[in-house]
Design an enzyme around this catalytic site. Structure first.
Site, short mmCIF file in Angstrom:
data_model
loop_
_atom_site.label_atom_id
_atom_site.label_comp_id
_atom_site.label_asym_id
_atom_site.label_seq_id
_atom_site.Cartn_x
_atom_site.Cartn_y
_atom_site.Cartn_z
N GLN A 108 74.68 75.21 36.09
CA GLN A 108 75.23 76.40 35.56
C GLN A 108 75.82 75.67 34.36
O GLN A 108 76.45 76.52 33.45
CB GLN A 108 76.31 76.92 36.39
CG GLN A 108 75.70 77.48 37.73
CD GLN A 108 76.96 77.90 38.71
OE1 GLN A 108 77.55 78.89 38.45
NE2 GLN A 108 76.88 77.24 39.70
N HIS A 126 72.70 78.96 32.80
CA HIS A 126 73.65 79.47 31.70
C HIS A 126 73.75 79.17 30.07
O HIS A 126 74.50 79.09 29.40
CB HIS A 126 75.21 79.28 32.16
CG HIS A 126 75.32 79.97 33.58
ND1 HIS A 126 76.40 80.00 34.30
CD2 HIS A 126 74.60 80.96 34.03
CE1 HIS A 126 76.29 80.73 35.55
NE2 HIS A 126 75.38 81.27 35.26
N CYS A 134 70.02 83.32 17.05
CA CYS A 134 70.26 84.33 16.11
C CYS A 134 70.03 85.99 16.84
O CYS A 134 69.10 86.24 17.53
CB CYS A 134 69.01 84.36 14.93
SG CYS A 134 69.24 85.75 13.85
N GLU A 223 87.16 71.25 47.23
CA GLU A 223 87.86 72.35 47.98
C GLU A 223 86.49 73.36 48.71
O GLU A 223 85.47 73.02 48.36
CB GLU A 223 88.33 73.26 46.99
CG GLU A 223 89.49 72.80 46.13
CD GLU A 223 90.11 73.72 45.10
OE1 GLU A 223 89.64 75.16 45.10
OE2 GLU A 223 90.69 73.48 44.18
#
Ligand code: BJW
Ligand code: ZN
Length: 249
Positions: A108, A126, A134, A223
């Site tokens: 990502q 991404h 453009c 986490e």
């Protein structure tokens, strides 16, 4: 004398890691954290720029409302990224690619650090901060060497406005990128999910597809995330410390 590398994870992981032929690695911002690249979320914080949460400045609506502000945000980040280097997590993943017949890397991240570490055929879900696109002709422009000051840069082919070639909230992913990633997910035996909060879709669906297709799914993150419960194994720690130890006995 060098300390002996100790292992992480279960014996099952060591077995799958040693014997798998098809491996998928899915990464997010946490894989670049130890290079000094700030994450978007994690540690109870959300990135904010000039008082704006990143969900606002990195959104399709912002392109319409204030394109110069979007460029300012991405110019600032390109400035930060210019001096950063891949860390042991990027390097471990690049080495795995030499070890397996078939390893696909889906990221990502827009920072290009996997490629800088030597990873090949990276699926960038991404986009890339190092390209402009453009609005008018769709042409791509390399930005590494381009100095951009305050103004919106112009397309060298048609003179139209460029925008960063990244996927903002509310935008579609690049044609075919998700489909390729989903295909790899449906076909892999071992899937690593590294350094992602796993809240952004459709990227977060990729490990879900791998798990549903029977892959052994391993998360690496300091986490817990919404994906943790689905994973076969959760390695709690920093990617740069954990990844070099995977598969060691
Ligand atoms: C470490 C560590 C260490 C720290 N080692 N780990 C279904 C339900 C609800 C909403 C949606 C849905 N499907 C789609 C949506 C909308 C939206 C979405 O998902 N929203 C949710 C947030 C609710 N998705 C989209 O808009 C996507 N487009 C789309 O779906 O198109 C179809 C469509 C179009 C129109 C209307 C509707 C649908 C596009 C998403 C694009 C995301 N873009 C961004 C910005 C890119 C440009 C920029 O850089 O500014 O991409 S958002 C941001 O989040 C960035 C990242 O790639 C992405 C994911 O973040 P990531 O990588 O997970 O990082 P963090 O910071 O979140 O987490 C870091 C993690 O690392 C933490 O867990 C830490 O613990 C960990 N960590 N140190 C290992 N050392
Ligand atoms: Zn153009």
């Amino acid at each position: 004398m060098q300390a002996a590398a100790h292992s992480v994870g279960s014996q099952k992981l060591r077995d799958v890691f040693a014997n798998a032929e098809k491996v998928l690695v899915v990464t997010g911002a946490g894989v670049s954290a130890e290079s000094g690249v700030p994450t978007f979320r994690g540690g109870g914080n959300t990135a904010v720029w000039k008082g704006m949460p990143f969900e606002v400045i990195s959104s399709a609506g912002m392109l319409q409302r204030d394109l110069p502000a979007v460029w300012e945000w991405f110019n600032y980040r390109r400035g930060l990224l210019r001096s950063v280097k891949p860390n042991p997590a990027h390097q471990a993943i690049a080495e795995w690619q030499n070890q397996y017949k078939h390893l696909s890397l889906v990221t990502q991240n827009i920072d290009g650090l996997h490629q800088a570490a030597g990873s090949r055929n990276v699926i960038e879900l991404h986009g890339s901060i190092w390209r402009g696109r453009c609005f008018d002709c769709g042409g791509l422009q390399a930005l590494r060497e381009l100095r951009i000051d305050d103004d919106v840069p112009a397309c060298p082919s048609c003179g139209g406005h460029l925008r960063p070639d990244v996927v903002l909230f509310g935008e579609m992913l690049p044609a075919g990128a998700f489909e390729r990633a989903a295909q790899e997910a449906g076909d892999c035996e071992l899937c690593f999910v590294i350094g992602t909060s796993a809240v952004v879709y459709p990227a977060a669906a990729i490990p879900e597809i791998a798990r549903a297709a029977g892959a052994y799914v391993v998360e690496v993150n300091p986490e817990l995330t919404p994906l943790s419960g689905l994973c076969d194994e959760v390695l709690t720690g920093k990617a740069g410390e954990v990844l070099p130890l995977i598969g060691k006995s």
